[in-house]
Write a protein that holds these residues in place. Structure first.
Motif, PDB file in Angstrom:
ATOM      1  N   ASP A   7      -2.952 -76.637 -61.597  1.00  0.00           N
ATOM      2  CA  ASP A   7      -1.573 -76.841 -62.275  1.00  0.00           C
ATOM      3  C   ASP A   7      -0.357 -77.656 -61.384  1.00  0.00           C
ATOM      4  OD1 ASP A   7      -1.934 -74.981 -64.120  1.00  0.00           O
ATOM      5  OD2 ASP A   7      -1.387 -73.003 -62.817  1.00  0.00           O
ATOM      6  N   THR A   8      -1.002 -78.128 -60.349  1.00  0.00           N
ATOM      7  CA  THR A   8      -0.527 -78.667 -59.297  1.00  0.00           C
ATOM      8  C   THR A   8      -0.693 -80.461 -59.840  1.00  0.00           C
ATOM      9  OG1 THR A   8      -2.208 -79.040 -58.242  1.00  0.00           O
ATOM     10  CG2 THR A   8      -0.875 -77.069 -57.090  1.00  0.00           C
ATOM     11  N   TYR A   9      -1.442 -80.852 -61.059  1.00  0.00           N
ATOM     12  CA  TYR A   9      -1.506 -82.079 -61.370  1.00  0.00           C
ATOM     13  C   TYR A   9      -1.020 -82.074 -62.984  1.00  0.00           C
ATOM     14  CZ  TYR A   9      -6.169 -82.312 -57.739  1.00  0.00           C
ATOM     15  OH  TYR A   9      -6.968 -82.367 -56.765  1.00  0.00           O
ATOM     16  N   ILE A  10      -0.319 -83.425 -62.796  1.00  0.00           N
ATOM     17  CA  ILE A  10      -0.199 -83.758 -64.055  1.00  0.00           C
ATOM     18  C   ILE A  10      -0.502 -84.827 -64.785  1.00  0.00           C
ATOM     19  CG2 ILE A  10       1.672 -85.144 -64.865  1.00  0.00           C
ATOM     20  CD1 ILE A  10       3.497 -83.876 -62.583  1.00  0.00           C
ATOM     21  N   SER A  64      -1.535 -86.591 -58.371  1.00  0.00           N
ATOM     22  CA  SER A  64      -1.396 -85.002 -57.351  1.00  0.00           C
ATOM     23  C   SER A  64       0.375 -84.855 -57.228  1.00  0.00           C
ATOM     24  CB  SER A  64      -1.597 -85.618 -56.008  1.00  0.00           C
ATOM     25  OG  SER A  64      -0.931 -86.366 -55.375  1.00  0.00           O
ATOM     26  N   ALA A  65       0.043 -83.512 -56.036  1.00  0.00           N
ATOM     27  CA  ALA A  65       1.120 -83.040 -56.080  1.00  0.00           C
ATOM     28  C   ALA A  65       2.415 -83.748 -56.047  1.00  0.00           C
ATOM     29  CB  ALA A  65       0.808 -81.692 -55.173  1.00  0.00           C
ATOM     30  N   GLN A  66       1.990 -84.442 -54.967  1.00  0.00           N
ATOM     31  CA  GLN A  66       2.452 -85.860 -53.905  1.00  0.00           C
ATOM     32  C   GLN A  66       2.798 -87.109 -54.707  1.00  0.00           C
ATOM     33  OE1 GLN A  66      -0.968 -84.011 -52.973  1.00  0.00           O
ATOM     34  NE2 GLN A  66       0.520 -82.689 -51.724  1.00  0.00           N
ATOM     35  N   LYS A  67       2.248 -86.838 -56.130  1.00  0.00           N
ATOM     36  CA  LYS A  67       2.460 -87.892 -57.210  1.00  0.00           C
ATOM     37  C   LYS A  67       2.156 -89.229 -57.040  1.00  0.00           C
ATOM     38  CE  LYS A  67       7.726 -85.896 -58.107  1.00  0.00           C
ATOM     39  NZ  LYS A  67       8.871 -86.375 -57.944  1.00  0.00           N
ATOM     40  N   GLU A  68       0.936 -88.671 -56.304  1.00  0.00           N
ATOM     41  CA  GLU A  68       0.342 -90.037 -56.603  1.00  0.00           C
ATOM     42  C   GLU A  68      -1.045 -89.950 -57.213  1.00  0.00           C
ATOM     43  OE1 GLU A  68      -3.332 -91.557 -53.362  1.00  0.00           O
ATOM     44  OE2 GLU A  68      -2.360 -89.685 -52.825  1.00  0.00           O
ATOM     45  N   VAL A  69      -0.920 -91.553 -57.249  1.00  0.00           N
ATOM     46  CA  VAL A  69      -1.980 -91.648 -58.791  1.00  0.00           C
ATOM     47  C   VAL A  69      -3.686 -91.454 -58.231  1.00  0.00           C
ATOM     48  CG1 VAL A  69      -3.366 -93.284 -60.911  1.00  0.00           C
ATOM     49  CG2 VAL A  69      -1.201 -92.847 -60.549  1.00  0.00           C
ATOM     50  N   VAL A  70      -4.587 -90.079 -58.980  1.00  0.00           N
ATOM     51  CA  VAL A  70      -5.689 -89.750 -58.318  1.00  0.00           C
ATOM     52  C   VAL A  70      -6.790 -89.529 -58.845  1.00  0.00           C
ATOM     53  CG1 VAL A  70      -4.731 -88.551 -56.016  1.00  0.00           C
ATOM     54  CG2 VAL A  70      -4.849 -87.425 -58.268  1.00  0.00           C
ATOM     55  N   CYS A  87     -13.770 -95.696 -65.772  1.00  0.00           N
ATOM     56  CA  CYS A  87     -12.331 -94.757 -64.581  1.00  0.00           C
ATOM     57  C   CYS A  87     -12.905 -94.773 -63.292  1.00  0.00           C
ATOM     58  CB  CYS A  87     -13.596 -93.393 -65.598  1.00  0.00           C
ATOM     59  SG  CYS A  87     -13.194 -91.658 -64.921  1.00  0.00           S
ATOM     60  N   SER A  88     -11.975 -94.448 -62.918  1.00  0.00           N
ATOM     61  CA  SER A  88     -11.363 -94.127 -61.201  1.00  0.00           C
ATOM     62  C   SER A  88     -11.195 -92.871 -61.145  1.00  0.00           C
ATOM     63  CB  SER A  88     -10.455 -95.123 -60.922  1.00  0.00           C
ATOM     64  OG  SER A  88     -11.633 -96.243 -60.753  1.00  0.00           O
ATOM     65  N   VAL A  89     -11.421 -92.295 -59.702  1.00  0.00           N
ATOM     66  CA  VAL A  89     -10.877 -90.750 -59.504  1.00  0.00           C
ATOM     67  C   VAL A  89     -10.916 -91.658 -57.696  1.00  0.00           C
ATOM     68  CG1 VAL A  89     -11.517 -88.594 -58.794  1.00  0.00           C
ATOM     69  CG2 VAL A  89     -11.958 -89.891 -60.941  1.00  0.00           C
ATOM     70  N   HIS A  90     -10.012 -90.555 -56.960  1.00  0.00           N
ATOM     71  CA  HIS A  90     -10.041 -90.758 -55.704  1.00  0.00           C
ATOM     72  C   HIS A  90     -10.937 -90.652 -54.332  1.00  0.00           C
ATOM     73  CE1 HIS A  90      -7.499 -91.109 -51.507  1.00  0.00           C
ATOM     74  NE2 HIS A  90      -6.324 -91.588 -51.788  1.00  0.00           N
ATOM     75  N   PRO A  91     -10.980 -91.040 -53.254  1.00  0.00           N
ATOM     76  CA  PRO A  91     -12.507 -90.357 -53.061  1.00  0.00           C
ATOM     77  C   PRO A  91     -12.002 -89.069 -52.395  1.00  0.00           C
ATOM     78  CG  PRO A  91     -12.340 -92.657 -51.757  1.00  0.00           C
ATOM     79  CD  PRO A  91     -11.283 -93.086 -53.403  1.00  0.00           C
ATOM     80  N   ALA A  92     -10.636 -88.514 -52.229  1.00  0.00           N
ATOM     81  CA  ALA A  92     -10.426 -87.961 -51.660  1.00  0.00           C
ATOM     82  C   ALA A  92     -10.247 -86.328 -52.883  1.00  0.00           C
ATOM     83  CB  ALA A  92      -8.900 -87.452 -50.597  1.00  0.00           C
ATOM     84  N   TYR A  93     -10.638 -86.596 -53.769  1.00  0.00           N
ATOM     85  CA  TYR A  93     -10.276 -85.909 -54.346  1.00  0.00           C
ATOM     86  C   TYR A  93     -11.591 -85.424 -55.758  1.00  0.00           C
ATOM     87  CZ  TYR A  93      -5.247 -86.352 -53.323  1.00  0.00           C
ATOM     88  OH  TYR A  93      -3.850 -85.827 -52.885  1.00  0.00           O
ATOM     89  N   LEU A  94     -12.629 -85.626 -55.275  1.00  0.00           N
ATOM     90  CA  LEU A  94     -13.823 -86.007 -55.792  1.00  0.00           C
ATOM     91  C   LEU A  94     -14.681 -84.720 -56.025  1.00  0.00           C
ATOM     92  CD1 LEU A  94     -15.670 -88.478 -53.974  1.00  0.00           C
ATOM     93  CD2 LEU A  94     -14.980 -88.500 -56.518  1.00  0.00           C
ATOM     94  N   GLU A  95     -13.630 -83.693 -55.494  1.00  0.00           N
ATOM     95  CA  GLU A  95     -14.610 -82.451 -56.053  1.00  0.00           C
ATOM     96  C   GLU A  95     -13.726 -80.993 -56.528  1.00  0.00           C
ATOM     97  OE1 GLU A  95     -17.365 -81.080 -54.095  1.00  0.00           O
ATOM     98  OE2 GLU A  95     -17.505 -82.979 -53.264  1.00  0.00           O
ATOM     99  N   ASP A  96     -12.894 -82.056 -57.754  1.00  0.00           N
ATOM    100  CA  ASP A  96     -11.657 -81.137 -57.532  1.00  0.00           C
ATOM    101  C   ASP A  96     -11.870 -81.323 -59.778  1.00  0.00           C
ATOM    102  OD1 ASP A  96     -10.301 -80.565 -55.819  1.00  0.00           O
ATOM    103  OD2 ASP A  96      -8.330 -81.810 -56.036  1.00  0.00           O
ATOM    104  N   GLY A  97     -13.439 -81.776 -60.137  1.00  0.00           N
ATOM    105  CA  GLY A  97     -13.188 -81.638 -61.427  1.00  0.00           C
ATOM    106  C   GLY A  97     -12.529 -82.845 -62.156  1.00  0.00           C
ATOM    107  N   ILE A  98     -11.852 -83.874 -61.651  1.00  0.00           N
ATOM    108  CA  ILE A  98     -10.891 -84.471 -62.174  1.00  0.00           C
ATOM    109  C   ILE A  98     -12.169 -85.886 -62.987  1.00  0.00           C
ATOM    110  CG2 ILE A  98      -9.452 -86.571 -62.010  1.00  0.00           C
ATOM    111  CD1 ILE A  98      -8.729 -85.621 -59.284  1.00  0.00           C
ATOM    112  N   ASP A  99     -13.445 -85.987 -62.768  1.00  0.00           N
ATOM    113  CA  ASP A  99     -13.932 -86.730 -63.470  1.00  0.00           C
ATOM    114  C   ASP A  99     -14.338 -86.075 -64.414  1.00  0.00           C
ATOM    115  OD1 ASP A  99     -15.310 -84.824 -61.626  1.00  0.00           O
ATOM    116  OD2 ASP A  99     -16.752 -86.338 -60.559  1.00  0.00           O
ATOM    117  N   ASP A 100     -14.317 -84.543 -64.387  1.00  0.00           N
ATOM    118  CA  ASP A 100     -15.488 -84.004 -65.326  1.00  0.00           C
ATOM    119  C   ASP A 100     -13.993 -83.697 -66.524  1.00  0.00           C
ATOM    120  OD1 ASP A 100     -17.763 -83.519 -64.785  1.00  0.00           O
ATOM    121  OD2 ASP A 100     -17.038 -82.039 -63.666  1.00  0.00           O
TER     122      ASP A 100
END
Length: 327
Positions: A7-10, A64-70, A87-100
């Protein structure tokens, strides 16, 4: 597989004002995986301005919750049959399922295109993946994408004066002028009918990518002429002030197999060397139908990076684009 984000993601579509934030994300990702940035901000702007893309329906940004495009995904299509995702995913957020999440969203978008394609045409969802980007490769494989084609970035370090060209009879080299642009486009279309996946494009689309780009310099477009006819083209640019790029190099069929391609390549190397550019690159289909890789290897170029073209079939049928030389 059903993916959800915390829920922290927009998530929302991109708008033109987001282009610099998205370029920053792409740059961070490429630096993480490749150690260099291979795209320019201008190229991203050109891509987003394509008349075939509607950002409101064809893109998604994850904040992200910090309003950064991840996370970022952009969809495109050719005749609603050849569908693609970037597609691009921030390397610090690779474990959060964004790519899936983005891949599932892309597949839903792609399914909506299927009934819009001609009924006898094969519909596929496609993506490119640099071999270094292990996270994206694994994500594509989790979603049942299959590798279909390999592409190489090849390069050469010009430490000494390159080999002088040995021109076939009647060939002269000129640099491009605006009155030649449409004829160069026609030569480009003619040449690349023999390349896997080729689909004809309009002059307006071609010029948007080739002529209207920020780094366009017609003095770096070398045209091999036989009388009043274009026999071959080498369309180049200088990127990041240090890298020479051969964006297009090709010879029309009647002038092939007489050494013109190698001579034009040597000439291009020599022109870059005169300008103090000692690193020269190009991209090529590793299974080139015309054997281009052998030409580049003979000229001293070597593989510097590999990427794969992944594909997922959504509907069977006749494939769009050139598949063999017989076509």
């Amino acid at each position: 597989m059903v993916s959800t984000l915390a829920d922290t993601y927009i998530v929302r579509p991109a708008v033109q004002e987001d282009v610099e934030q998205v370029f920053a994300l792409i740059s961070v990702s490429q630096l993480h995986w490749l150690g260099m940035v291979t795209m320019t901000l201008d190229e991203l702007r050109v891509l987003w301005s394509s008349p075939e893309i509607n950002l409101a329906t064809d893109s998604w940004l994850v904040f992200s919750a910090q309003k950064e495009v991840v996370g970022y995904a952009l969809m495109a299509h050719t005749r609603h049959a050849r569908l693609s995702i970037r597609c691009s995913v921030h390397p610090a957020y690779l474990e959060d399922g964004i790519d899936d999440f983005l891949l599932e969203t892309a597949e839903h978008w792609a399914q909506q295109q299927v009934p819009l394609a001609a009924p006898d045409v094969r519909v596929t969802l496609q993506a490119y993946a640099m071999h270094e980007n292990k996270a994206w490769l694994k994500a594509l494989e989790r979603h049942a994408f299959q590798p279909e084609r390999t592409f190489w970035r090849m390069g050469i370090e010009l430490e000494t004066q390159p080999t002088a060209p040995s021109w076939p009879e009647n060939i002269r080299i000129v640099t491009a002028t605006p009155d030649m642009f449409h004829a160069i486009y026609e030569a480009d279309e003619d040449i690349f009918q023999d390349h896997w996946g080729f689909i004809s494009q309009s002059y307006e689309e071609w010029s948007r990518w080739m002529v209207k780009r920020a780094d366009f310099d017609p003095s770096l477009w070398y045209i091999a002429m036989d009388g009043k006819e274009i026999a071959g083209i080498s369309l180049c640019a200088i990127e990041r002030d240090t890298d020479g790029w051969i964006h297009v190099l090709g010879i029309r069929r009647p002038w092939r197999r007489n050494g013109l391609a190698l001579s034009l390549l040597h000439y291009t190397f020599g022109e870059f060397f005169k300008r103090g550019i000692h690193q020269v690159y190009l991209s090529v289909d590793a299974q080139s139908l015309t054997g281009a890789t052998r030409l580049y290897e003979r000229a001293g170029m070597h593989i510097t990076q590999q990427s794969s073209h992944y594909m997922k079939e959504l509907r069977g049928g006749k494939a769009l684009g050139t598949q063999t030389l017989a076509e």
